[in-house]
Design a protein around this motif. Structure first.
Motif, PDB file in Angstrom:
ATOM      1  N   TYR A  47       0.794  -1.230   0.000  1.00  9.15           N
ATOM      2  CA  TYR A  47       0.000   0.000   0.000  1.00  9.15           C
ATOM      3  C   TYR A  47       0.830   1.285   0.000  1.00  9.15           C
ATOM      4  O   TYR A  47       0.377   2.322   0.486  1.00  9.15           O
ATOM      5  CB  TYR A  47      -1.005  -0.009   1.158  1.00  9.15           C
ATOM      6  CG  TYR A  47      -1.989  -1.146   1.030  1.00  9.15           C
ATOM      7  CD1 TYR A  47      -3.044  -1.074   0.129  1.00  9.15           C
ATOM      8  CD2 TYR A  47      -1.823  -2.306   1.783  1.00  9.15           C
ATOM      9  CE1 TYR A  47      -3.914  -2.135  -0.021  1.00  9.15           C
ATOM     10  CE2 TYR A  47      -2.703  -3.363   1.640  1.00  9.15           C
ATOM     11  CZ  TYR A  47      -3.753  -3.276   0.738  1.00  9.15           C
ATOM     12  OH  TYR A  47      -4.608  -4.329   0.596  1.00  9.15           O
ATOM     13  N   ALA A  48       2.016   1.244  -0.573  1.00  8.71           N
ATOM     14  CA  ALA A  48       2.853   2.457  -0.647  1.00  8.71           C
ATOM     15  C   ALA A  48       2.160   3.562  -1.431  1.00  8.71           C
ATOM     16  O   ALA A  48       2.375   4.747  -1.167  1.00  8.71           O
ATOM     17  CB  ALA A  48       4.202   2.139  -1.282  1.00  8.71           C
ATOM     18  N   ALA A  87       0.199   5.510   1.081  1.00 12.45           N
ATOM     19  CA  ALA A  87       0.890   5.906   2.316  1.00 12.45           C
ATOM     20  C   ALA A  87       1.282   7.380   2.331  1.00 12.45           C
ATOM     21  O   ALA A  87       1.669   7.947   1.310  1.00 12.45           O
ATOM     22  CB  ALA A  87       2.134   5.052   2.512  1.00 12.45           C
ATOM     23  N   ASP A  88       1.200   7.975   3.510  1.00 12.23           N
ATOM     24  CA  ASP A  88       1.718   9.329   3.735  1.00 12.23           C
ATOM     25  C   ASP A  88       3.155   9.275   4.254  1.00 12.23           C
ATOM     26  O   ASP A  88       3.932  10.202   4.045  1.00 12.23           O
ATOM     27  CB  ASP A  88       0.856  10.071   4.753  1.00 12.23           C
ATOM     28  CG  ASP A  88      -0.551  10.331   4.241  1.00 12.23           C
ATOM     29  OD1 ASP A  88      -0.700  10.641   3.041  1.00 12.23           O
ATOM     30  OD2 ASP A  88      -1.497  10.224   5.042  1.00 12.23           O
ATOM     31  N   ILE A 127       6.568   6.308   5.373  1.00 11.72           N
ATOM     32  CA  ILE A 127       7.104   4.958   5.230  1.00 11.72           C
ATOM     33  C   ILE A 127       8.228   4.759   6.240  1.00 11.72           C
ATOM     34  O   ILE A 127       9.026   5.678   6.486  1.00 11.72           O
ATOM     35  CB  ILE A 127       7.599   4.694   3.790  1.00 11.72           C
ATOM     36  CG1 ILE A 127       7.973   3.233   3.594  1.00 11.72           C
ATOM     37  CG2 ILE A 127       8.727   5.626   3.404  1.00 11.72           C
ATOM     38  CD1 ILE A 127       8.229   2.849   2.145  1.00 11.72           C
TER      39      ILE A 127
END
Length: 76
Positions: A21-22, A25-26, A28
């Motif tokens: 789900y990159a 994503a906000d 990592i």
């Protein structure tokens, strides 16, 4: 993936694969190599990176049914 200290920041270069789900994503979490001397385990650092940082590219990995939740993530 490697990170080199540049003043108060790190410059990250490399890639991660199978990043779930990159594309949504906000932020990592990254395990990066920051030291090549000594034991390999001792040269790993844990970073939290904003996904809007310039130089981050997310490329989808599509499954056989064309679903998309995994990615390759590049740091340049």
């Amino acid at each position: 993936t490697r990170a080199i200290r540049d003043g108060d920041h790190y410059v990250v270069n490399g890639q991660k694969i199978w990043t779930s789900y990159a594309h949504h994503a906000d932020w990592i979490f990254l395990l990066v190599r920051t030291d090549t001397t000594g034991k390999k385990q001792a040269g790993i650092s844990f970073l939290l990176v904003d996904m809007t940082t310039p130089g981050i590219t997310v490329r989808p990995i599509r499954s056989i049914d064309d679903a998309h939740h995994l990615n390759e993530t590049f740091f340049d």
